[in-house]
Design a protein around this motif. Structure first.
Motif, PDB file in Angstrom:
ATOM      1  N   THR A 246      45.551  40.346  27.121  1.00  0.00           N
ATOM      2  CA  THR A 246      45.967  39.185  26.338  1.00  0.00           C
ATOM      3  C   THR A 246      44.825  38.668  25.465  1.00  0.00           C
ATOM      4  N   ASP A 247      45.202  38.119  24.317  1.00  0.00           N
ATOM      5  CA  ASP A 247      44.191  37.504  23.454  1.00  0.00           C
ATOM      6  C   ASP A 247      44.220  35.984  23.566  1.00  0.00           C
ATOM      7  N   GLU A 248      44.958  35.484  24.560  1.00  0.00           N
ATOM      8  CA  GLU A 248      45.010  34.038  24.767  1.00  0.00           C
ATOM      9  C   GLU A 248      43.696  33.545  25.360  1.00  0.00           C
ATOM     10  N   THR A 249      43.352  32.320  25.064  1.00  0.00           N
ATOM     11  CA  THR A 249      42.134  31.721  25.600  1.00  0.00           C
ATOM     12  C   THR A 249      42.365  31.310  27.054  1.00  0.00           C
ATOM     13  N   PRO A 250      41.292  31.139  27.815  1.00  0.00           N
ATOM     14  CA  PRO A 250      41.453  30.662  29.187  1.00  0.00           C
ATOM     15  C   PRO A 250      42.252  29.361  29.265  1.00  0.00           C
ATOM     16  N   ALA A 251      42.045  28.457  28.312  1.00  0.00           N
ATOM     17  CA  ALA A 251      42.788  27.194  28.332  1.00  0.00           C
ATOM     18  C   ALA A 251      44.282  27.436  28.128  1.00  0.00           C
ATOM     19  N   GLN A 252      44.621  28.361  27.234  1.00  0.00           N
ATOM     20  CA  GLN A 252      46.036  28.671  26.998  1.00  0.00           C
ATOM     21  C   GLN A 252      46.662  29.325  28.226  1.00  0.00           C
ATOM     22  N   ILE A 253      45.929  30.233  28.843  1.00  0.00           N
ATOM     23  CA  ILE A 253      46.438  30.879  30.057  1.00  0.00           C
ATOM     24  C   ILE A 253      46.617  29.857  31.163  1.00  0.00           C
ATOM     25  N   SER A 254      45.648  28.968  31.289  1.00  0.00           N
ATOM     26  CA  SER A 254      45.730  27.931  32.315  1.00  0.00           C
ATOM     27  C   SER A 254      46.971  27.075  32.137  1.00  0.00           C
ATOM     28  N   LYS A 255      47.252  26.704  30.895  1.00  0.00           N
ATOM     29  CA  LYS A 255      48.428  25.875  30.623  1.00  0.00           C
ATOM     30  C   LYS A 255      49.708  26.640  30.918  1.00  0.00           C
ATOM     31  N   LYS A 256      49.763  27.909  30.539  1.00  0.00           N
ATOM     32  CA  LYS A 256      50.960  28.721  30.765  1.00  0.00           C
ATOM     33  C   LYS A 256      51.248  28.876  32.258  1.00  0.00           C
ATOM     34  N   LEU A 257      50.197  29.067  33.043  1.00  0.00           N
ATOM     35  CA  LEU A 257      50.373  29.329  34.469  1.00  0.00           C
ATOM     36  C   LEU A 257      50.296  28.074  35.330  1.00  0.00           C
ATOM     37  N   GLY A 258      49.853  26.974  34.755  1.00  0.00           N
ATOM     38  CA  GLY A 258      49.717  25.755  35.529  1.00  0.00           C
ATOM     39  C   GLY A 258      48.610  25.822  36.564  1.00  0.00           C
ATOM     40  N   VAL A 259      47.485  26.429  36.196  1.00  0.00           N
ATOM     41  CA  VAL A 259      46.373  26.573  37.138  1.00  0.00           C
ATOM     42  C   VAL A 259      45.169  25.778  36.656  1.00  0.00           C
ATOM     43  N   GLN A 260      44.298  25.494  37.602  1.00  0.00           N
ATOM     44  CA  GLN A 260      43.063  24.766  37.296  1.00  0.00           C
ATOM     45  C   GLN A 260      41.862  25.693  37.146  1.00  0.00           C
ATOM     46  N   TYR A 261      41.962  26.876  37.791  1.00  0.00           N
ATOM     47  CA  TYR A 261      40.814  27.778  37.852  1.00  0.00           C
ATOM     48  C   TYR A 261      41.249  29.204  37.528  1.00  0.00           C
ATOM     49  N   LEU A 262      40.335  29.958  36.936  1.00  0.00           N
ATOM     50  CA  LEU A 262      40.564  31.369  36.638  1.00  0.00           C
ATOM     51  C   LEU A 262      39.419  32.197  37.212  1.00  0.00           C
ATOM     52  N   VAL A 263      39.775  33.363  37.737  1.00  0.00           N
ATOM     53  CA  VAL A 263      38.769  34.358  38.113  1.00  0.00           C
ATOM     54  C   VAL A 263      38.885  35.505  37.119  1.00  0.00           C
ATOM     55  N   GLN A 264      37.810  35.826  36.458  1.00  0.00           N
ATOM     56  CA  GLN A 264      37.756  36.939  35.523  1.00  0.00           C
ATOM     57  C   GLN A 264      36.647  37.876  35.961  1.00  0.00           C
ATOM     58  N   GLY A 265      36.646  39.062  35.391  1.00  0.00           N
ATOM     59  CA  GLY A 265      35.581  39.977  35.761  1.00  0.00           C
ATOM     60  C   GLY A 265      35.784  41.364  35.190  1.00  0.00           C
ATOM     61  N   SER A 266      34.911  42.259  35.611  1.00  0.00           N
ATOM     62  CA  SER A 266      34.978  43.645  35.158  1.00  0.00           C
ATOM     63  C   SER A 266      34.663  44.563  36.327  1.00  0.00           C
ATOM     64  N   VAL A 267      35.100  45.822  36.178  1.00  0.00           N
ATOM     65  CA  VAL A 267      34.872  46.843  37.200  1.00  0.00           C
ATOM     66  C   VAL A 267      34.392  48.111  36.507  1.00  0.00           C
ATOM     67  N   ARG A 268      33.351  48.714  37.046  1.00  0.00           N
ATOM     68  CA  ARG A 268      32.905  50.028  36.568  1.00  0.00           C
ATOM     69  C   ARG A 268      32.778  50.956  37.781  1.00  0.00           C
ATOM     70  N   TRP A 269      33.543  52.028  37.723  1.00  0.00           N
ATOM     71  CA  TRP A 269      33.482  53.034  38.790  1.00  0.00           C
ATOM     72  C   TRP A 269      32.661  54.211  38.262  1.00  0.00           C
ATOM     73  N   GLN A 270      31.536  54.468  38.900  1.00  0.00           N
ATOM     74  CA  GLN A 270      30.640  55.531  38.457  1.00  0.00           C
ATOM     75  C   GLN A 270      30.663  56.656  39.483  1.00  0.00           C
ATOM     76  N   ARG A 271      31.230  57.790  39.085  1.00  0.00           N
ATOM     77  CA  ARG A 271      31.241  58.954  39.966  1.00  0.00           C
ATOM     78  C   ARG A 271      29.894  59.672  39.858  1.00  0.00           C
ATOM     79  N   VAL A 272      29.382  60.023  40.998  1.00  0.00           N
ATOM     80  CA  VAL A 272      28.085  60.717  41.060  1.00  0.00           C
ATOM     81  C   VAL A 272      28.325  62.116  41.596  1.00  0.00           C
ATOM     82  N   ALA A 273      27.822  63.131  40.878  1.00  0.00           N
ATOM     83  CA  ALA A 273      28.134  64.518  41.234  1.00  0.00           C
ATOM     84  C   ALA A 273      27.639  64.892  42.622  1.00  0.00           C
ATOM     85  N   ASN A 274      26.420  64.535  42.947  1.00  0.00           N
ATOM     86  CA  ASN A 274      25.840  64.982  44.223  1.00  0.00           C
ATOM     87  C   ASN A 274      25.521  63.822  45.155  1.00  0.00           C
ATOM     88  N   GLY A 275      26.320  62.787  45.097  1.00  0.00           N
ATOM     89  CA  GLY A 275      26.067  61.644  45.953  1.00  0.00           C
ATOM     90  C   GLY A 275      27.267  60.728  45.991  1.00  0.00           C
TER      91      GLY A 275
END
Length: 742
Positions: A246-275
């Motif tokens: 979504t390109d909505e701002t946190p404030a817009q998402i908050s209003k749409k969902l009726g929430v006070q707090y948001l958890v955001q983040g990222s994930v990177r999965w790194q495969r290692v050949a020999n470990g």
């Protein structure tokens, strides 16, 4: 307590506490085994064995045996005080109070509170009987008596008195009754407004594109762990997934969902050949009010530590919001579902398919394959067994594998059994077994027991709420189902299916303003497809019965082309044929324009035939209509269905009535109250079409006196019932049930 041969002996308001937002009986300090509980009497100067205002006659006198019926008497005193504002007996001295308990009849609670329903006053009088044998034998019987229907000259489920009485039932729910009263009502958690409201947005995948499922899976698992905390109100995974990219701002998402707090983040999965593979997760918790980061972290660990990371994220978020975790919640957050990371990867891949439109996902076979491979790698993976059970149930229930229904039912039971045997505390294992009892055996009581166990562990899980609500609807507990669906929809505000379920239940209760709110929510979520517009129009018609105003509203909202589309969708009807056809009969003006808009498709062609037949009939083209009704009849017969509408329209009276009655009897055999209401509705229409007006009126009387989609305004607006307009019995029926509408 009574089942364990223990009598409490001091039931009073102070000893009924709220623990994790449900009622529990506390302070067993003077409890005794039933076999030795008698013979101790409260005196003015001695040690109090009980509390005077709530003490049973046999306990006050110190004579005779004491058993659980003494606690029932105390509970009766508590309920009396909750309604009247004072206990049934009061006096200046202890002796005066005890003497009244032993000799004086309890004054009627209605002398103080006039609006208390008759079933509640009768239950109180019986609970306060002087002789134990005249009381309820168990607390369960007391609770059931309170929840009996109210006869007030209007349907009991619409009574404002019931709205007063039912919360009393919930608060009085001691452990045994609370677990068994599910078919009478619903005991819900505290108002969500008291809890911090939180949404977890889909974590951004910073790894390879093919690892998108992994980031989504981590997000889902974090949501699941947070939803398991009783101190938080968490938006569901299904809604969260719809915000991906979504390109909505946190404030817009908050209003749409009726929430006070948001958890955001990222994930990177790194495969290692020999470990060992590495995973990096960077969550942050945002307070929307001031766009402030309350907490942020950067976890960079071996993949084997992913479960610890998920648990720590949930724990830190809760702590940042001032939520104290209970011991069992701490244990659940730290739980490691499998020791095999490859099995966990397969499980997350299965989840990616599982949530695509569950429970009718086109990818359920793919989900089943992934879950099966996960349990093949790790047979002790309870969560994967639970999901595999639910997938087999959904494939069977959705008709996704014709001819192999018994095989899927067997696998549904097998994997639910495995999940529970491996981890009897796993909420989703109980949900899996609940679905088996519901889908496979139509054992609603057993299903509700399993769903309640799951909800007791995760009281804020919206998918568990919806599962229980669906079964409650089948038992006829529409009010409880509606409130649970409403809560589930509040936690899952972008899920149209949950909103539709709330609409169904509120419509049965004729609470049309609430029904309107939820069907309009569903329609707004499906605006591009135009789905649910006709149900919204039908609800207005059921509420007001004003066809002119409805036509005007539709034209203003949708234009003439949009009105024709709504009429076409209503004629098609889907699973709500009677409702759709009533709307078409009332609205038809744009019948000709709607005919080419009726949806077609090989799997649903019998509904297409019905839709076109109805529209041609309303347009006055009876010969073409008859041909389409006959096509619908042939197709339904081929599918093993009961085409009683087609028989009726083709004037095949005996077959129409026989088929409609068979559908009704089948619903009765399944103990499916919701299906019985649909069947009664269909049978009423058949009788009207065939000119059997007395039989039709009997069905209409039943429908108006029970939860159903039929309402007085609708009967006045629907042309189908024109032949009954001058019938005195029909007029009397409308007058009898023409109550003020919500």
């Amino acid at each position: 307590a009574h089942r364990h041969d223990v009598v409490h002996r001091d039931i009073k308001p102070e000893n009924i506490l709220l623990e994790e937002r449900h009622a529990v009986v506390a302070d067993f300090g003077i409890a005794r085994a039933i076999s030795v509980a008698g013979g101790e009497k409260l005196t003015a100067t001695g040690v109090a064995v009980g509390t005077p205002e709530y003490m049973s006659p046999e306990q006050a006198s110190g004579r005779g045996e004491l058993d659980g019926r003494s606690d029932v008497y105390g509970l009766g005193c508590v309920l009396y005080e909750m309604l009247a504002g004072q206990p049934p007996f009061m006096g200046r001295t202890v002796e005066a109070v005890l003497r009244q308990h032993m000799t004086a009849p309890a004054p009627a609670v209605t002398a103080i509170r006039e609006g208390v329903p008759t079933p509640v006053t009768s239950a109180i009088q019986r609970a306060l009987a002087k002789t134990p044998t005249d009381r309820f034998a168990t607390a369960l019987q007391f609770g059931e008596a309170i929840a009996q229907p109210v006869t007030l000259g209007v349907p009991w489920w619409r009574s404002r008195r019931v709205a007063v009485a039912l919360p009393v039932v919930a608060v009085l729910a001691v452990a045994g009754w609370w677990m068994n009263a599910r078919d009478r009502g619903d005991v819900t958690s505290a108002e969500d407004g008291a809890l911090p409201r939180l949404a977890v947005l889909p974590f951004e995948n910073l790894g390879a594109p093919e690892d998108e499922f992994f980031a989504d899976g981590i997000t889902d698992e974090i949501i699941t762990k947070l939803a398991g905390l009783s101190g938080l109100a968490v938006i569901s995974s299904q809604t969260a997934r719809q915000l991906k990219g979504t390109d909505e701002t946190p404030a817009q998402i908050s209003k749409k969902l009726g929430v006070q707090y948001l958890v955001q983040g990222s994930v990177r999965w790194q495969r290692v050949a020999n470990g060992p593979s590495r995973v990096r997760v960077t969550p942050r918790l945002i307070d929307i009010a001031d766009d402030r980061h309350l907490w942020a972290a950067d976890f960079d660990e071996d993949l084997e530590d992913i479960f610890r990371i998920q648990g720590q994220i949930a724990t830190h978020v809760a702590e940042a919001l001032g939520v104290t975790l209970l011991k069992q919640e701490q244990e659940a957050a730290a739980a490691r579902p499998t020791q095999d990371s490859a099995a966990y990867e397969l499980y997350l891949r299965g989840n990616a398919y599982f949530w695509v439109g569950f429970p009718l996902s086109p990818r359920l076979r793919d989900a089943a394959d992934m879950y099966q491979r996960a349990v093949d790698r790790d047979p002790t993976f309870a969560a994967a067994h639970a999901r595999l059970s639910m997938v087999h149930g959904s494939i069977r229930a959705g008709g996704g594998d014709p001819g192999r229904e018994d095989e899927h039912l067997g696998k549904q039971r097998l994997h639910a059994d495995h999940a529970l045997a491996l981890d009897s505390a796993l909420p989703e294992a109980h949900v899996a077994m609940g679905y088996y009892h519901y889908q496979g055996r139509r054992d609603y009581e057993a299903a509700l027991q399993e769903f309640e166990i799951a909800l007791a562990a995760e009281p804020n899980n919206s998918s568990f709420m919806v599962a229980k609500a669906i079964v409650l609807k089948r038992t006829g507990a529409f009010a409880a189902a509606a409130e649970l669906n409403a809560r589930g929809s509040d936690r899952d505000p972008l899920n149209w299916a949950t909103a539709v379920e709330a609409w169904i239940n509120y419509s049965h209760l004729r609470r049309h303003h609430e029904a309107q709110r939820y069907i309009d929510r569903a329609a707004s979520l499906q605006k591009a497809s135009g789905d649910f517009q006709w149900q919204s129009a039908y609800t207005r018609l059921s509420r007001d019965g004003d066809v002119t105003a409805l036509r005007q509203w539709l034209r203003i909202s949708l234009g003439d082309t949009g009105v024709a589309q709504v009429v076409a969708e209503a004629a098609h009807g889907g699973g709500f044929r009677q409702q759709g056809w009533a709307l078409v009969r009332a609205l038809c003006g744009p019948c000709d324009a709607a005919i080419p808009l009726v949806r077609s498709g090989r799997e649903r062609d019998w509904q297409q035939y019905y839709g076109k037949a109805l529209l041609y009939e309303r347009a006055g083209r009876l010969g073409v209509a008859r041909a389409y009704y006959d096509s619908a009849r042939v197709r339904e017969e081929e599918l093993g269905r009961f085409p009683f509408w087609a028989y009726a329209k083709l004037r095949r009276k005996h077959e129409a009535v026989t088929a409609a009655q068979e559908v009704l009897e089948r619903a009765g055999r399944d103990r499916d109250v919701a299906a019985q209401a649909y069947s009664q509705h269909g049978l009423a229409e058949v009788y009207v079409i065939l000119g059997e007006y007395d039989a039709a009126l009997e069905r209409l009387e039943w429908l108006l006196s029970h939860p159903s989609f039929i309402s007085v305004p609708l009967l006045r607006a629907d042309p189908l019932y024109d032949p009954l307009r001058s019938n005195p019995r029909f007029q009397a029926l409308l007058a009898k049930y023409d109550t003020p509408r919500d």
